[in-house]
Scaffold this motif. Structure first.
Motif, PDB file in Angstrom:
ATOM      1  N   GLU A 168      58.870  63.799  -3.455  1.00 31.87           N
ATOM      2  CA  GLU A 168      59.165  64.507  -4.870  1.00 31.87           C
ATOM      3  C   GLU A 168      59.871  63.680  -5.931  1.00 31.87           C
ATOM      4  O   GLU A 168      59.862  64.077  -7.012  1.00 31.87           O
ATOM      5  CB  GLU A 168      60.289  65.608  -4.602  1.00 31.87           C
ATOM      6  CG  GLU A 168      61.361  65.125  -3.818  1.00 31.87           C
ATOM      7  CD  GLU A 168      61.328  64.958  -2.173  1.00 31.87           C
ATOM      8  OE1 GLU A 168      62.326  65.094  -1.518  1.00 31.87           O
ATOM      9  OE2 GLU A 168      60.155  65.212  -1.537  1.00 31.87           O
ATOM     10  N   GLU A 169      60.004  62.477  -5.503  1.00 35.03           N
ATOM     11  CA  GLU A 169      60.364  61.591  -6.502  1.00 35.03           C
ATOM     12  C   GLU A 169      59.248  60.869  -7.296  1.00 35.03           C
ATOM     13  O   GLU A 169      59.310  60.120  -8.142  1.00 35.03           O
ATOM     14  CB  GLU A 169      61.220  60.321  -5.913  1.00 35.03           C
ATOM     15  CG  GLU A 169      62.354  60.700  -5.457  1.00 35.03           C
ATOM     16  CD  GLU A 169      63.206  59.763  -4.756  1.00 35.03           C
ATOM     17  OE1 GLU A 169      64.402  59.808  -4.473  1.00 35.03           O
ATOM     18  OE2 GLU A 169      62.475  58.770  -3.923  1.00 35.03           O
ATOM     19  N   ASP A 170      57.902  61.050  -6.827  1.00 37.70           N
ATOM     20  CA  ASP A 170      56.949  60.270  -7.147  1.00 37.70           C
ATOM     21  C   ASP A 170      55.918  61.518  -8.026  1.00 37.70           C
ATOM     22  O   ASP A 170      54.680  61.883  -7.999  1.00 37.70           O
ATOM     23  CB  ASP A 170      55.792  59.983  -6.297  1.00 37.70           C
ATOM     24  CG  ASP A 170      54.727  59.206  -6.550  1.00 37.70           C
ATOM     25  OD1 ASP A 170      54.761  58.857  -7.568  1.00 37.70           O
ATOM     26  OD2 ASP A 170      53.547  59.082  -5.888  1.00 37.70           O
ATOM     27  N   ARG A 171      56.817  62.170  -9.104  1.00 40.36           N
ATOM     28  CA  ARG A 171      55.980  63.222 -10.175  1.00 40.36           C
ATOM     29  C   ARG A 171      56.889  63.097 -11.204  1.00 40.36           C
ATOM     30  O   ARG A 171      57.990  62.490 -11.280  1.00 40.36           O
ATOM     31  CB  ARG A 171      56.050  64.403  -9.302  1.00 40.36           C
ATOM     32  CG  ARG A 171      57.286  65.045  -9.112  1.00 40.36           C
ATOM     33  CD  ARG A 171      57.036  66.376  -8.120  1.00 40.36           C
ATOM     34  NE  ARG A 171      56.207  66.179  -7.034  1.00 40.36           N
ATOM     35  CZ  ARG A 171      56.581  67.053  -5.862  1.00 40.36           C
ATOM     36  NH1 ARG A 171      57.323  68.079  -6.227  1.00 40.36           N
ATOM     37  NH2 ARG A 171      55.801  66.773  -4.803  1.00 40.36           N
ATOM     38  N   PRO A 172      56.301  63.462 -12.333  1.00 41.13           N
ATOM     39  CA  PRO A 172      57.150  63.358 -13.549  1.00 41.13           C
ATOM     40  C   PRO A 172      58.502  64.583 -13.669  1.00 41.13           C
ATOM     41  O   PRO A 172      58.253  65.476 -12.820  1.00 41.13           O
ATOM     42  CB  PRO A 172      56.186  64.132 -14.607  1.00 41.13           C
ATOM     43  CG  PRO A 172      54.793  63.668 -14.090  1.00 41.13           C
ATOM     44  CD  PRO A 172      54.933  63.825 -12.509  1.00 41.13           C
ATOM     45  N   GLY A 173      59.255  64.296 -14.481  1.00 45.30           N
ATOM     46  CA  GLY A 173      60.462  64.945 -14.333  1.00 45.30           C
ATOM     47  C   GLY A 173      61.427  65.120 -13.512  1.00 45.30           C
ATOM     48  O   GLY A 173      62.368  65.964 -13.503  1.00 45.30           O
ATOM     49  N   THR A 174      61.262  64.240 -12.355  1.00 47.93           N
ATOM     50  CA  THR A 174      62.233  63.996 -11.417  1.00 47.93           C
ATOM     51  C   THR A 174      63.457  63.012 -11.659  1.00 47.93           C
ATOM     52  O   THR A 174      63.216  62.280 -12.526  1.00 47.93           O
ATOM     53  CB  THR A 174      61.668  63.952 -10.041  1.00 47.93           C
ATOM     54  OG1 THR A 174      60.970  62.512  -9.958  1.00 47.93           O
ATOM     55  CG2 THR A 174      60.541  64.966  -9.558  1.00 47.93           C
ATOM     56  N   THR A 175      64.358  63.059 -10.851  1.00 49.10           N
ATOM     57  CA  THR A 175      65.245  61.762 -10.901  1.00 49.10           C
ATOM     58  C   THR A 175      64.812  60.503 -10.642  1.00 49.10           C
ATOM     59  O   THR A 175      64.322  60.434  -9.529  1.00 49.10           O
ATOM     60  CB  THR A 175      66.508  62.003  -9.813  1.00 49.10           C
ATOM     61  OG1 THR A 175      66.963  63.512 -10.343  1.00 49.10           O
ATOM     62  CG2 THR A 175      67.417  60.880 -10.293  1.00 49.10           C
ATOM     63  N   PRO A 176      64.696  59.572 -11.537  1.00 51.58           N
ATOM     64  CA  PRO A 176      64.095  58.351 -11.320  1.00 51.58           C
ATOM     65  C   PRO A 176      64.687  57.538 -10.220  1.00 51.58           C
ATOM     66  O   PRO A 176      66.108  57.530 -10.212  1.00 51.58           O
ATOM     67  CB  PRO A 176      64.337  57.579 -12.856  1.00 51.58           C
ATOM     68  CG  PRO A 176      64.371  58.725 -13.786  1.00 51.58           C
ATOM     69  CD  PRO A 176      65.028  59.604 -12.940  1.00 51.58           C
ATOM     70  N   ALA A 177      63.883  56.938  -9.508  1.00 49.25           N
ATOM     71  CA  ALA A 177      64.456  56.151  -8.321  1.00 49.25           C
ATOM     72  C   ALA A 177      63.820  54.721  -8.336  1.00 49.25           C
ATOM     73  O   ALA A 177      62.765  54.602  -8.905  1.00 49.25           O
ATOM     74  CB  ALA A 177      64.170  56.804  -6.844  1.00 49.25           C
ATOM     75  N   VAL A 178      64.507  53.679  -7.736  1.00 47.76           N
ATOM     76  CA  VAL A 178      64.103  52.461  -7.875  1.00 47.76           C
ATOM     77  C   VAL A 178      64.545  51.662  -6.431  1.00 47.76           C
ATOM     78  O   VAL A 178      65.364  51.935  -6.007  1.00 47.76           O
ATOM     79  CB  VAL A 178      64.700  51.743  -9.167  1.00 47.76           C
ATOM     80  CG1 VAL A 178      66.029  51.589  -8.953  1.00 47.76           C
ATOM     81  CG2 VAL A 178      64.006  50.108  -9.173  1.00 47.76           C
ATOM     82  N   ILE A 179      63.391  50.908  -5.941  1.00 44.71           N
ATOM     83  CA  ILE A 179      63.731  49.976  -4.879  1.00 44.71           C
ATOM     84  C   ILE A 179      63.794  48.552  -5.388  1.00 44.71           C
ATOM     85  O   ILE A 179      62.714  48.174  -6.085  1.00 44.71           O
ATOM     86  CB  ILE A 179      62.587  50.066  -3.915  1.00 44.71           C
ATOM     87  CG1 ILE A 179      62.862  51.419  -3.217  1.00 44.71           C
ATOM     88  CG2 ILE A 179      62.502  49.004  -3.024  1.00 44.71           C
ATOM     89  CD1 ILE A 179      61.435  51.685  -2.419  1.00 44.71           C
ATOM     90  N   LEU A 180      64.437  47.859  -5.046  1.00 53.29           N
ATOM     91  CA  LEU A 180      64.910  46.514  -5.902  1.00 53.29           C
ATOM     92  C   LEU A 180      64.233  45.428  -4.769  1.00 53.29           C
ATOM     93  O   LEU A 180      64.284  45.571  -3.488  1.00 53.29           O
ATOM     94  CB  LEU A 180      66.548  46.232  -5.759  1.00 53.29           C
ATOM     95  CG  LEU A 180      67.354  47.221  -6.556  1.00 53.29           C
ATOM     96  CD1 LEU A 180      68.479  46.682  -6.567  1.00 53.29           C
ATOM     97  CD2 LEU A 180      66.669  47.411  -7.996  1.00 53.29           C
TER      98      LEU A 180
END
Length: 384
Positions: free
Chosen positions: A140-152
């Motif tokens: 659900e994070e891999d679609r437009p309009g969702t809360t952006p997530a990031v892996i460092l």
């Protein structure tokens, strides 16, 4: 009885080499140059071509590209990737990745321009890479309009946050947008170009909505256990045929090409590196020939010594064993000095090679390299 005999042969060999310091120095230095050059180049060949990728079951990983008729392969469009992922039956998972992305990092000390990559949610699980901390992206994070997530990346996490384990769940500002940190990659993780941050590609799906050719979107997939390469290609080509009927304007004549991941990454540099390894093997052969000539010259001086030893009862096998002991000792001394030269030579050669050679920074004098050095040392002692 054997151990004292070997000890005596070795002690006598040492004494003979010490009696002729000039010969010994020239022979050892000659061998060291040949062995050191071979060790340095082999360490690079081992890192780039021979060492398995640090992914789970890397032999099942393939890169997927498209081709029209007999033309060159090219990267697929993002919409085609989405359809492949939904309709295939031969793969455990299929993931998209775009490198060469950049992000402006602000709001936490000095602003910085970061290298990044965009990936689909299945990227890390497809490769079989576990995070050092945190988790993968959720679907659900891999679609437009969702809360952006990031892996460092591990390097960026250490450099800017001092390895703070409480970084998970905190907010980072990238391109004036707030991202939640959900994971940290392991220190040895590498895929394509270096990336400080990894972001879901679905957040930017509108950028890649064109189903025509879209250079830059790579696709990596994991075949199901027991599914051969050809079956995976056939399965995706059935999907490609359906897409051709649905979208004739953009997908006409497009078919799928599968390439093993290892071949896709290192295939273009295999021949040049093997040619380079062959060249330094010739250097070693020349070194052996030179040392053989030195030994032949020295043997004329030792004729009297050998005659006396034969007169005292030494057998031919005893003389051969003694000479081989001296050769092995010379090779061992050459290998020891060659290893020191290899540490320096490996960095020198790596700095002279073209940019873009994958995994070059992983080259090191590791156990396989030491075994290689031992093997060529024994070989050279027999050759000369």
């Amino acid at each position: 009885h054997l151990e004292p005999t070997m000890y005596n042969d070795l002690r006598y060999a040492f004494r003979q080499l010490l009696k002729n310091p000039g010969f010994t120095a020239v022979a050892v230095l000659t061998l060291a140059l040949g062995i050191g050059a071979n060790t340095a180049i082999f360490s690079i060949v081992n890192a780039v071509l021979l060492r398995p990728f640090p992914y789970r079951a890397p032999e099942r990983l393939v890169v997927i590209q498209e081709r029209v008729s007999a033309g060159d392969s090219f990267s697929p469009s993002y919409p085609n990737f989405v359809d492949w992922r939904a309709q295939n039956t031969a793969f455990d998972s299929i993931a998209a990745v775009r490198g060469s992305e950049s992000f402006n990092f602000t709001g936490a000390g000095e602003p910085e321009r970061l290298q990044g990559r965009l990936v689909s949610a299945e990227f890390f699980s497809t490769l079989g890479v576990e995070r050092l901390l945190g988790r993968d992206f959720l679907p659900e994070e891999d679609r437009p309009g969702t809360t952006p997530a990031v892996i460092l990346s591990n390097g960026f996490w250490q450099r800017r946050f001092g390895g703070d384990p409480d970084i998970l769940g905190k907010q980072l500002t990238l391109n004036a947008q707030s991202f939640t940190v959900v994971g940290i990659t392991p220190a040895n993780f590498q895929f394509g170009m270096e990336a400080d941050v990894t972001v879901p590609i679905g957040l930017s799906a509108e950028r890649f909505a064109n189903r025509g050719r879209d250079p830059g979107t790579g696709v990596v997939a994991r075949l199901k256990p027991g599914v051969p390469h050809q079956q995976g290609e056939t399965d995706l080509n059935l999907v490609a045929a359906r897409l051709e009927q649905q979208y004739p304007q953009t997908n006409k004549g497009r078919r799928v090409v599968l390439t093993p991941l290892h071949e896709s990454i290192v295939g273009s540099v295999r021949q040049p590196l093997l040619v380079l390894l062959g060249a330094v093997c010739l250097v070693l052969l020349i070194a052996c020939a030179n040392v053989a000539n030195l030994l032949l010259v020295r043997s004329s001086v030792r004729q009297k010594e050998m005659s006396v030893r034969v007169a005292l009862g030494a057998s031919r096998s005893t003389l051969v064993r003694q000479l081989l002991t001296e050769s092995v000792l010379l090779a061992a001394l050459g290998a020891a000095l060659g290893m020191l030269l290899a540490f320096w030579g490996m960095k020198l050669v790596a700095s002279r090679l073209p940019d873009g050679i994958p995994r070059l920074q992983e080259a090191q004098v590791d156990p396989p390299t030491l075994i290689f050095t031992l093997a060529i040392s024994l070989l050279t002692s027999l050759l000369f």
